[in-house]
Write an enzyme that holds these catalytic residues in place. Structure first.
Site, PDB file in Angstrom:
ATOM      1  CG  ASP A   1     138.437 122.328  32.589  1.00  0.00           C
ATOM      2  OD1 ASP A   1     139.024 121.286  32.266  1.00  0.00           O
ATOM      3  OD2 ASP A   1     137.210 122.498  32.426  1.00  0.00           O
ATOM      4  CD  GLU A   2     134.602 124.621  34.609  1.00  0.00           C
ATOM      5  OE1 GLU A   2     133.885 125.609  34.559  1.00  0.00           O
ATOM      6  OE2 GLU A   2     134.358 123.567  33.990  1.00  0.00           O
TER       7      GLU A   2
END
Ligand code: TNX
Length: 495
Positions: A309-310
Site C-alpha cells: 500500500d501507499e
C-alpha cells in the site's frame, strides 16, 4: 418487545423452544464426541469459561450413545453439506443442551453462542455462584457464517502490543466468531518480528514506535505462541510484512536496501508514503526471500500479507513488477499472497487476495481470479473517531459511529463486485493513536461486534434496531471481561 436473545452476531435461524429453560447445576457435565481431540478441546475451553463464575465442576467426559440428561453435549457428525466448516446446530430445552457440528470449528462457534445465551455474569473470573441460577433458554438454532474470512487487523508496528495483549485481543475476536487475525508486523515506525537471517530488522528496527517509546518485537517463539493461542480459538493468523513502502524501520536496520544506500533517521511520526525499498538491487530480493521463508515456516495459515500500500515514490510499472516478483517468492514458499488494493495493478495469481480499503480499482484483481477482502475505510477502519468528541483516533476517512460500521452490505458495496467475489470482511485497527490495550479496546468496542455481524449474519437477518438492542446486553460482559468500550449514544445501554 422483549428480546428473543442477545446473540451477536445474530444466528441465521433462531426459534424459541416451547419447553423449560435448562439450568446448569452442580451435577451438569460437558459431554464430548468420543475419539475427537478437537471436540474435547472445545469442551475444555467451554468448561474453563463456565467454571470460575458458576463454581460448578463441569467435568468433560466422552458422550455415550444416548443423549444424556443434565449435560451440555458437543457432538460431531452434523451435516457438513448444510453446516460447512464453521456451522452448528443447537437445541436447548428441559434437562439438556445438544450442540452438533460437522467440524470442531463449528463446535467452537456454537460454544460462543451457548456462552452468550447464559447470563452475562458467566463471564466473571470469580465465583458468583450465589448470583445464579444459570438458565439456558429453550431454543433451536441452526447457524453458519455468510463469509469465510471474518477478520480484524491489529497494527503492532505503530505501537507495540505484548504477547499477552495480543492474546486478550484474540479472546475478544473469538467471542464474536471472528476467525482471522491479520497482524501488521512492520511499518515505518517499527519492525516487530525476529528474522534470524537479518537480525538487525528486529533488533534495530524494532526499537522505535510512534511517539518515541521503546517499541519491541516478537521472537519467533513469541509469534508461534500467538499462532498456537489463536489456533486453539480457530483463529488463523495472517502475518503482514509491508513492502515496498512503509519500510523506514527496515532501511534504518539495513541501509543497503534504501534508494541512496544511506541510513534514514528512525521515524516516530505518523505520516505515510515516504519510504520505499530499492527495487532494482539483488539485496532487496534476498531479504524478501529470507523473510518470506522464515515467516512461511512458522505460519500454518495459507496467506502471507505483503502490504503493497501507499507507495508514492515509484511508478506503476516498477511497482507492479516488484509485486509480481514478491508474489512468486510467496508462492514458492507454499503460501498465497495478500495485499492492499494497490496490488491489483499487478497480475495477481488466482488464490491471491486483494484488500479493498478506499478505491474501486480493487476490482481489477478479479480479472485474474484473485478474491477480495473488504475493509472500506469509511465503515470499518476502527481507528477512526466515533464522533466529534472522541479523543482517540484519526479522522481522514470520516467519523464512524456504530451504526456506520453496521449498516452496509458487502455484496453491494462496490459496483461490479458480487457476493461470490468477496472472501470476507476485515476491520483494521491502525494504532497511531492507540498506545495501549485500553485505547485499542475503546476503538474496537462496540464497532468490532458490529463488523462481526456484517461478516457472519445473512443480510436478511440483520437490522439496526434489533442489533443495537442486543449489543446493549453485551456491556455487562465487557465489564466483567475487563474490556473498555465507547458508550455510544446510539446504543440503549441499560446500566
Ligand atoms: C492508511 S490503509 C494506511 C495506514 C494508516 C491508516 C490510518 C492503508 C493501506 N494504509 O498506513 O495507518 O491509513 O488510518
Amino acid at each position: 418487545m422483549p428480546l428473543e436473545h442477545s446473540i451477536v452476531p445474530a444466528p441465521e435461524h433462531f426459534a424459541p423452544g416451547g419447553g423449560d429453560s435448562f439450568h446448569l447445576g452442580e451435577a451438569t457435565r460437558i459431554l464430548v464426541e468420543p475419539g475427537s481431540d478437537g471436540a474435547a478441546a472445545v469442551g475444555a475451553f467451554l468448561a474453563e469459561i463456565l467454571r470460575p463464575s458458576t463454581g460448578f465442576a463441569l467435568p468433560v467426559e466422552p458422550a455415550g450413545d444416548a443423549p444424556a440428561a443434565d449435560a451440555l453435549s458437543l457432538l460431531l457428525g452434523g451435516d457438513e453439506a448444510a453446516l460447512g466448516e464453521e456451522g452448528y446446530e443447537l437445541e436447548v430445552g428441559g434437562d439438556r443442551a445438544v450442540l452438533r457440528a460437522a467440524r470442531p470449528a463449528g463446535l467452537f462457534r456454537g460454544a460462543q453462542t451457548l456462552r452468550q445465551l447464559l447470563p452475562a455474569a458467566v463471564e466473571s473470573h470469580e465465583s458468583v455462584v450465589t448470583s445464579g441460577p444459570w438458565p439456558l433458554p429453550a431454543c433451536r438454532i441452526v447457524d453458519r457464517p455468510r463469509f469465510a474470512w471474518r477478520g480484524a487487523m491489529l497494527d503492532v508496528a505503530r505501537h507495540f502490543f505484548s504477547v499477552d495483549e495480543v492474546k486478550q485481543f484474540i479472546d475478544a475476536l473469538a467471542l464474536y466468531k471472528l476467525n482471522t487475525l491479520h497482524l501488521h508486523l512492520t511499518d515505518d515506525q517499527g519492525w516487530r518480528i525476529e528474522i534470524a537471517s537479518w537480525p538487525r530488522l528486529a533488533e534495530v528496527g524494532g526499537s522505535t514506535q510512534v511517539g518515541g517509546g521503546r517499541g519491541g518485537f516478537y521472537t519467533q517463539a513469541d509469534y508461534a505462541e500467538i499462532v498456537a493461542y489463536a489456533a486453539e480459538r480457530f483463529v488463523t493468523v495472517i502475518p503482514e510484512i509491508d513492502m515496498p513502502g512503509h519500510v523506514n524501520a527496515a532501511l534504518v536496520s539495513y541501509p543497503e536496501l534504501s534508494g541512496d544506500g544511506a541510513a534514514p533517521a528512525p521515524y516516530t511520526g505518523i505520516q505515510v508514503g515516504f519510504s520505499a525499498l530499492r527495487v532494482d538491487v539483488d539485496a532487496t530480493y534476498r531479504m524478501v526471500e529470507d523473510v518470506v521463508r522464515e515467516l512461511a515456516a512458522i505460519t500454518p495459515g495459507p496467506y502471507l500479507h505483503m502490504g503493497g500500500d501507499e507507495v508514492e515514490t515509484m511508478d506503476d510499472e516498477a511497482y507492479a513488477r516488484f509485486i509480481e516478483r514478491v508474489q512468486e517468492i510467496v508462492a514458492r514458499h507454499g503460501k498465497r499472497m495478500g495485499g492492499g488494493e494497490e496490488t491489483a495493478k499487478a497480475r495477481l495469481l488466482p488464490g491471491s487476495v486483494a484488500q479493498h480499503w478506499k478505491s474501486e480499482s480493487v476490482r481489477d484483481a478479479l480479472a485474474h481470479g484473485a478474491k477480495l477482502v473488504l475493509s472500506p475505510a469509511s465503515k470499518v477502519y476502527l481507528d477512526m473517531k466515533y464522533d466529534a468528541s472522541t479523543e482517540l483516533g484519526l479522522r481522514w476517512a470520516g467519523r464512524i459511529e456504530v451504526r456506520d460500521a453496521y449498516e452496509w452490505d458487502p455484496a453491494t458495496l462496490l459496483e461490479g463486485v458480487a457476493e461470490g467475489d468477496v472472501l470476507g470482511v476485515e476491520a483494521p485497527i491502525w494504532t497511531e493513536t492507540a498506545r495501549n490495550l485500553t485505547s485499542l479496546q475503546y476503538l474496537a468496542f462496540p464497532r468490532l461486534p458490529a463488523v462481526a455481524e456484517v461478516a457472519w449474519t445473512p443480510a436478511a437477518g440483520r437490522d439496526w434496531e434489533g442489533f443495537r438492542a442486543r449489543l446493549a446486553a453485551h456491556a455487562p460482559r465487557w465489564r466483567l471481561l475487563g474490556i473498555n468500550y465507547h458508550r455510544s449514544p446510539q446504543v440503549p445501554w441499560d446500566g
